[in-house]
Design a protein around this motif. Structure first.
Motif, PDB file in Angstrom:
ATOM      1  N   VAL A   1       0.825  -1.196   0.000  1.00  0.00           N
ATOM      2  CA  VAL A   1       0.000   0.000   0.000  1.00  0.00           C
ATOM      3  C   VAL A   1       0.862   1.250   0.000  1.00  0.00           C
ATOM      4  O   VAL A   1       0.669   2.150  -0.806  1.00  0.00           O
ATOM      5  N   LYS A   2       1.815   1.245   0.914  1.00  0.00           N
ATOM      6  CA  LYS A   2       2.665   2.430   1.042  1.00  0.00           C
ATOM      7  C   LYS A   2       3.415   2.684  -0.267  1.00  0.00           C
ATOM      8  O   LYS A   2       3.459   3.805  -0.766  1.00  0.00           O
ATOM      9  N   ARG A   3       3.996   1.610  -0.814  1.00  0.00           N
ATOM     10  CA  ARG A   3       4.748   1.765  -2.056  1.00  0.00           C
ATOM     11  C   ARG A   3       3.859   2.327  -3.168  1.00  0.00           C
ATOM     12  O   ARG A   3       4.264   3.184  -3.943  1.00  0.00           O
ATOM     13  N   TYR A   4       2.645   1.824  -3.217  1.00  0.00           N
ATOM     14  CA  TYR A   4       1.731   2.284  -4.267  1.00  0.00           C
ATOM     15  C   TYR A   4       1.344   3.749  -4.068  1.00  0.00           C
ATOM     16  O   TYR A   4       1.440   4.562  -4.990  1.00  0.00           O
ATOM     17  N   LEU A   5       0.946   4.095  -2.856  1.00  0.00           N
ATOM     18  CA  LEU A   5       0.516   5.479  -2.604  1.00  0.00           C
ATOM     19  C   LEU A   5       1.664   6.453  -2.844  1.00  0.00           C
ATOM     20  O   LEU A   5       1.467   7.551  -3.370  1.00  0.00           O
ATOM     21  N   ASP A   6       2.869   6.044  -2.478  1.00  0.00           N
ATOM     22  CA  ASP A   6       4.026   6.904  -2.719  1.00  0.00           C
ATOM     23  C   ASP A   6       4.261   7.135  -4.207  1.00  0.00           C
ATOM     24  O   ASP A   6       4.812   8.161  -4.608  1.00  0.00           O
ATOM     25  N   SER A   7       3.852   6.190  -5.019  1.00  0.00           N
ATOM     26  CA  SER A   7       4.101   6.303  -6.462  1.00  0.00           C
ATOM     27  C   SER A   7       3.093   7.208  -7.170  1.00  0.00           C
ATOM     28  O   SER A   7       3.283   7.579  -8.316  1.00  0.00           O
ATOM     29  N   LEU A   8       2.000   7.541  -6.463  1.00  0.00           N
ATOM     30  CA  LEU A   8       0.945   8.321  -7.123  1.00  0.00           C
ATOM     31  C   LEU A   8       1.340   9.789  -7.255  1.00  0.00           C
ATOM     32  O   LEU A   8       2.007  10.325  -6.368  1.00  0.00           O
ATOM     33  N   PRO A   9       0.891  10.433  -8.334  1.00  0.00           N
ATOM     34  CA  PRO A   9       1.217  11.855  -8.509  1.00  0.00           C
ATOM     35  C   PRO A   9       0.320  12.760  -7.666  1.00  0.00           C
ATOM     36  O   PRO A   9       0.444  13.969  -7.720  1.00  0.00           O
ATOM     37  N   PHE A  10      -0.622  12.184  -6.941  1.00  0.00           N
ATOM     38  CA  PHE A  10      -1.526  13.020  -6.125  1.00  0.00           C
ATOM     39  C   PHE A  10      -1.717  12.417  -4.749  1.00  0.00           C
ATOM     40  O   PHE A  10      -1.385  11.256  -4.496  1.00  0.00           O
ATOM     41  N   GLU A  11      -2.264  13.226  -3.830  1.00  0.00           N
ATOM     42  CA  GLU A  11      -2.609  12.766  -2.491  1.00  0.00           C
ATOM     43  C   GLU A  11      -4.033  12.257  -2.482  1.00  0.00           C
ATOM     44  O   GLU A  11      -4.896  12.862  -3.121  1.00  0.00           O
TER      45      GLU A  11
ATOM     46  N   LEU B   1      -9.290   4.156  -6.735  1.00  0.00           N
ATOM     47  CA  LEU B   1      -8.137   4.192  -5.838  1.00  0.00           C
ATOM     48  C   LEU B   1      -8.452   3.434  -4.545  1.00  0.00           C
ATOM     49  O   LEU B   1      -7.597   2.729  -4.007  1.00  0.00           O
ATOM     50  N   VAL B   2      -9.660   3.577  -4.068  1.00  0.00           N
ATOM     51  CA  VAL B   2     -10.053   2.872  -2.850  1.00  0.00           C
ATOM     52  C   VAL B   2     -10.047   1.364  -3.097  1.00  0.00           C
ATOM     53  O   VAL B   2      -9.610   0.578  -2.248  1.00  0.00           O
ATOM     54  N   ALA B   3     -10.500   0.980  -4.284  1.00  0.00           N
ATOM     55  CA  ALA B   3     -10.478  -0.443  -4.646  1.00  0.00           C
ATOM     56  C   ALA B   3      -9.042  -0.956  -4.640  1.00  0.00           C
ATOM     57  O   ALA B   3      -8.741  -2.012  -4.076  1.00  0.00           O
ATOM     58  N   ALA B   4      -8.151  -0.182  -5.254  1.00  0.00           N
ATOM     59  CA  ALA B   4      -6.748  -0.597  -5.333  1.00  0.00           C
ATOM     60  C   ALA B   4      -6.161  -0.715  -3.927  1.00  0.00           C
ATOM     61  O   ALA B   4      -5.446  -1.666  -3.610  1.00  0.00           O
ATOM     62  N   TYR B   5      -6.516   0.240  -3.087  1.00  0.00           N
ATOM     63  CA  TYR B   5      -6.040   0.213  -1.704  1.00  0.00           C
ATOM     64  C   TYR B   5      -6.455  -1.094  -1.022  1.00  0.00           C
ATOM     65  O   TYR B   5      -5.642  -1.788  -0.420  1.00  0.00           O
ATOM     66  N   ALA B   6      -7.735  -1.431  -1.144  1.00  0.00           N
ATOM     67  CA  ALA B   6      -8.250  -2.634  -0.491  1.00  0.00           C
ATOM     68  C   ALA B   6      -7.562  -3.880  -1.041  1.00  0.00           C
ATOM     69  O   ALA B   6      -7.167  -4.776  -0.286  1.00  0.00           O
ATOM     70  N   LEU B   7      -7.398  -3.921  -2.356  1.00  0.00           N
ATOM     71  CA  LEU B   7      -6.782  -5.097  -2.977  1.00  0.00           C
ATOM     72  C   LEU B   7      -5.331  -5.267  -2.521  1.00  0.00           C
ATOM     73  O   LEU B   7      -4.861  -6.381  -2.285  1.00  0.00           O
ATOM     74  N   LEU B   8      -4.649  -4.141  -2.374  1.00  0.00           N
ATOM     75  CA  LEU B   8      -3.251  -4.212  -1.948  1.00  0.00           C
ATOM     76  C   LEU B   8      -3.128  -4.626  -0.484  1.00  0.00           C
ATOM     77  O   LEU B   8      -2.267  -5.413  -0.112  1.00  0.00           O
ATOM     78  N   LEU B   9      -4.002  -4.081   0.335  1.00  0.00           N
ATOM     79  CA  LEU B   9      -3.975  -4.424   1.755  1.00  0.00           C
ATOM     80  C   LEU B   9      -4.202  -5.925   1.917  1.00  0.00           C
ATOM     81  O   LEU B   9      -3.565  -6.597   2.728  1.00  0.00           O
TER      82      LEU B   9
ATOM     83  N   ARG C   1      -2.098  -2.643 -13.616  1.00  0.00           N
ATOM     84  CA  ARG C   1      -0.879  -3.319 -14.036  1.00  0.00           C
ATOM     85  C   ARG C   1       0.387  -2.683 -13.477  1.00  0.00           C
ATOM     86  O   ARG C   1       1.390  -3.364 -13.287  1.00  0.00           O
ATOM     87  N   VAL C   2       0.296  -1.357 -13.202  1.00  0.00           N
ATOM     88  CA  VAL C   2       1.484  -0.713 -12.629  1.00  0.00           C
ATOM     89  C   VAL C   2       1.845  -1.382 -11.308  1.00  0.00           C
ATOM     90  O   VAL C   2       2.996  -1.339 -10.871  1.00  0.00           O
ATOM     91  N   LEU C   3       0.866  -2.016 -10.677  1.00  0.00           N
ATOM     92  CA  LEU C   3       1.136  -2.682  -9.401  1.00  0.00           C
ATOM     93  C   LEU C   3       2.167  -3.788  -9.568  1.00  0.00           C
ATOM     94  O   LEU C   3       2.914  -4.103  -8.646  1.00  0.00           O
ATOM     95  N   GLU C   4       2.184  -4.389 -10.759  1.00  0.00           N
ATOM     96  CA  GLU C   4       3.143  -5.475 -10.988  1.00  0.00           C
ATOM     97  C   GLU C   4       4.563  -4.976 -10.772  1.00  0.00           C
ATOM     98  O   GLU C   4       5.370  -5.621 -10.099  1.00  0.00           O
ATOM     99  N   GLU C   5       4.842  -3.796 -11.345  1.00  0.00           N
ATOM    100  CA  GLU C   5       6.183  -3.247 -11.198  1.00  0.00           C
ATOM    101  C   GLU C   5       6.470  -2.827  -9.771  1.00  0.00           C
ATOM    102  O   GLU C   5       7.524  -3.110  -9.222  1.00  0.00           O
ATOM    103  N   ILE C   6       5.502  -2.138  -9.196  1.00  0.00           N
ATOM    104  CA  ILE C   6       5.757  -1.548  -7.877  1.00  0.00           C
ATOM    105  C   ILE C   6       5.807  -2.600  -6.781  1.00  0.00           C
ATOM    106  O   ILE C   6       6.566  -2.486  -5.835  1.00  0.00           O
ATOM    107  N   THR C   7       4.958  -3.622  -6.916  1.00  0.00           N
ATOM    108  CA  THR C   7       4.801  -4.539  -5.787  1.00  0.00           C
ATOM    109  C   THR C   7       5.124  -5.988  -6.112  1.00  0.00           C
ATOM    110  O   THR C   7       5.240  -6.808  -5.208  1.00  0.00           O
ATOM    111  N   GLY C   8       5.195  -6.305  -7.377  1.00  0.00           N
ATOM    112  CA  GLY C   8       5.449  -7.702  -7.723  1.00  0.00           C
ATOM    113  C   GLY C   8       4.209  -8.574  -7.719  1.00  0.00           C
ATOM    114  O   GLY C   8       4.269  -9.773  -7.960  1.00  0.00           O
TER     115      GLY C   8
END
Ligand code: ADP
Ligand code: MG
Length: 667
Positions: free
Chosen positions: A239-249, A285-293, A319-326
């Motif tokens: 989650v942290k890695r993904y949120l850090d990669s976003l261009p917005f808060e 974004l909320v969906a992505a958050y839940a899926l990552l958690l 798909r960007v999650l693949e790079e960021i998180t594996g």
């Protein structure tokens, strides 16, 4: 059944009632005041009216298009002149409606050049002397009918049940003091003594209905909370890695939703949460958050979208999650199935359409499912999904604005998070209504938009009555618009296209290689192309308000000013008013409420989504305080008797309202 006979047998069959009381819960759909007869010549044209009278001459006439019309004149009681009755394509009426017969008709009074007429009125034959006190001289119930069951015998049967025997109905659950008792309520809902008695009867039975509904919902919720899910510890920081990669808060509202979800995922029982947020509020974004958690625990997740286009869009985004998180992200639709799903060691996220949740599809070690735009899915699909994995957590997302109180009624078994703000810097979309003759000005505007480096949607309706012709119109438009804006500037999307063609064209638009997308309402849900700043909707009057709001939500997804042009030549005041509401506000709640006001009650937004039968008597707008009492009482009851073991009568009552208690035990 006492006094049953032939009618009852057919009633049982046709209406499917389980017992005698069941029939009494078959409520009238409307009433006719047959105590005093109105003079049609004094009535307002267009208003509904009930007339009693004798049939004068009758004849057949042939109308344009070869339609056969059975015509009769009627001399209404208390009127100075006759009115004409018309029925199309019902030649057999001639055998019943013969000169001299007495009937009651009900319909909208209309005027034509020779006087007054009713087209396709409902009618009921009067048989002289027969039970006038049931069918006439009273506020008379009119029932919804099905199959061979007829109005008069059904009414007679009801009357017999209600008045011939002593009607002894035990109160089977607590009822607020100010409500009338059940027997009196049933008698008056069917054969009202007067308007006030009818109102009281309706209120009482509305309470019963709400009570039943809350019992079902509360029990559903408790079943979920009594389940135990097994979850490994969290071991990663996706989650942290993904949120850090976003261009917005994330917005405040998104962060609140994150917290709600995190809390749910940490619980010992499955999450069952509804995320509600207007178009563009950032639900993905909320969906992505839940899926990552969920993936942080090493578990698989699934995201279900209502269309392939949308599934593909989510897939591309995630798909960007693949790079960021594996994590492995897998697309799964009817036309794109992974060859070896469920292999490998990394957590996976499946993204797909309902193909994903079909029985037999193995979603591995599924810990969480997210359903996007859940109003497009049935409850069945939701439940199918819950059978997979180990009591998976569930997040359903919807853009349908549902007032909070209504949410409680419909989704009493769900927790709710609301995204009540848009990401920062969004400017409200400017909406205008234009006539078709001014289309050339709209095209000029599209050219300007393109010159500014932005993109535009042009939407055509897909008609339910004749999809063919709408298809032609979007295709015709496609050819014309290519001529207008250039062969290489325009692409097309509609439901009848092959999926690979659809995704190819969507990609062309998304990447900016084509700057105009001509489409049917297939793009209504979810499509996200931030650089599109203009949407033109042709024949806007053909769309519902909620749909227009959804369509418009395709733009306004960046900090640029966006525009929506509603093209329409509407004449009717109501259609005009609907479009004007959209012109004036971009607030989904306001639009939903106006929609409700203009269309009246009936199918309130989202009622079908709850998986409960439609409420027959209770009205969300006026029975709110009954609802909260019902909810409290249902809680108390289920505290004492979780499976209604000691309340067999109440189980039956649920079935009278068309509800079911559901499975006995969890796990
Ligand atoms: P919807 O709620 O309609 O599904 P989306 O999830 O598609 O909305 O989000 C709309 C757009 O807003 C997307 O382009 C997304 O990347 C962007 N977005 C989401 N959250 C934020 C945020 N906190 N700040 C800025 N942009 C955001
Ligand atoms: Mg969305």
């Amino acid at each position: 059944m006492k006094g049953g006979g032939k009618l009852s047998a057919s009633l049982w069959e046709e209406l499917g009632f389980v017992d005698r009381l069941g029939l009494l819960f078959h409520f009238p759909r409307r009433y006719e005041d047959r105590t005093k007869w109105q003079d049609p010549f004094l009535a307002e044209i267009g208003s509904p009216i009930t007339l009693r009278g004798e049939i004068g001459e009758t004849k057949f006439s042939r109308w344009r298009g070869g339609r056969i019309c059975f015509e009769a004149s009627l001399i209404p009681e208390g009127a100075i002149d006759s009115v004409r009755l018309y029925w199309f394509n019902m030649p057999y009426l001639k055998t019943y409606l013969t000169t001299g017969k007495e009937i009651v008709v009900h319909g909208k009074i209309q005027s034509y050049k020779q006087g007054l007429k009713l087209t396709h009125p409902e009618f009921e034959m009067i048989k002289p002397g027969e039970n006038d006190f049931i069918h006439l001289d009273r506020i008379t119930p009119i029932y919804p009918l099905s199959g061979k069951v007829k109005q008069r015998p059904l009414r007679t049967e009801m009357h017999k049940l209600l008045f011939d025997d002593e009607l002894k109905l035990p109160e089977i659950h607590p009822v607020p003091d100010d409500l009338v008792d059940l027997s009196s309520a049933l008698r008056n809902i069917h054969f009202p003594e007067n308007d006030q008695a009818l109102r009281q009867a309706r209120r009482r039975l509305a309470f019963d209905e709400l009570f039943c509904m809350q019992t079902v919902l509360t029990r559903r919720r408790r079943l979920v909370t009594s389940m135990t899910k097994q979850r490994p510890e969290r071991t990663d920081s996706f989650v942290k890695r993904y949120l850090d990669s976003l261009p917005f808060e994330p917005t405040e509202a998104q962060q609140r939703a994150f917290r709600d979800i995190e809390e749910n995922l940490d619980k010992s029982y499955p999450m069952n949460r509804l995320l509600q947020g207007d178009v563009g509020s950032g639900k993905t974004l909320v969906a992505a958050y839940a899926l990552l958690l969920n993936a942080e625990r090493g578990l698989d997740g699934a995201l279900m979208a209502p269309t392939e286009t949308l599934a593909e869009q989510h897939f591309q985004n995630l798909r960007v999650l693949e790079e960021i998180t594996g994590i492995e992200v897998i697309l799964w639709t009817a036309s794109c199935k992974p060859s070896a799903p469920g292999q490998g060691l990394r957590p996976r996220i499946y993204v797909g359409t309902h193909a994903l949740f079909q029985e037999g599809v193995d979603l591995g070690d599924l810990g969480l499912g997210v359903v996007d735009e859940q109003h497009k899915f049935g409850v069945l699909q939701r439940q199918n999904f819950l059978k997979k994995g180990n009591h998976p957590d569930l997040l359903v997302m919807t853009a349908t604005p549902i007032p909070r109180t209504l949410c409680l009624t419909l989704y009493g078994d769900l927790d709710i998070s609301v995204l009540n703000e848009l990401p920062q810097g969004r400017k409200p979309i400017k909406t205008v209504i234009r006539k078709r003759k001014d289309l050339h000005k709209v095209w000029d505007y599209i050219r300007k938009t393109m010159k500014d480096g932005h993109q535009a949607y042009i939407i055509y309706p897909l008609l339910e009555e004749s999809e063919q012709s709408a298809l032609r119109s979007v295709k015709e438009a496609f050819a014309e618009l290519k001529a207008e804006f250039g062969e290489n500037e325009v692409t097309i999307l509609h439901g009848k296209m092959k999926s690979d063609e659809k995704s190819k064209n969507m990609e062309l638009f998304k990447s900016g290689q084509r700057r105009v997308l001509v489409a049917t309402s297939v793009i209504e849900v979810g499509v996200d192309v931030p650089q599109a700043t203009l949407i033109v909707i042709e024949h806007a009057e053909r769309f519902g308000m909620a749909q227009l709001h959804q369509l418009r939500g395709r733009v306004g997804r960046s900090i640029e000013q966006s525009y929506c042009v509603l093209v329409s030549d509407v004449k009717s005041d109501e259609s005009k008013e609907r479009l004007e509401v959209l012109e004036q506000t971009t607030d989904g709640f306001v639009i939903a409420e106006e929609d409700f006001r203009l269309r009246g009650p009936g199918d309130v937004v989202g009622v079908q989504q709850s998986g409960l039968p439609r409420l027959r008597l209770a009205q969300v707008s006026q029975d709110m305080e009954l609802l909260s009492i019902a909810r409290r009482e249902a809680e108390i009851l289920l505290d004492e008797d979780p499976h209604l073991k000691n309340h067999p009568e109440l189980r039956k009552r649920l079935s009278h309202f068309g509800m079911e208690l559901g499975p006995e035990v969890a796990n």
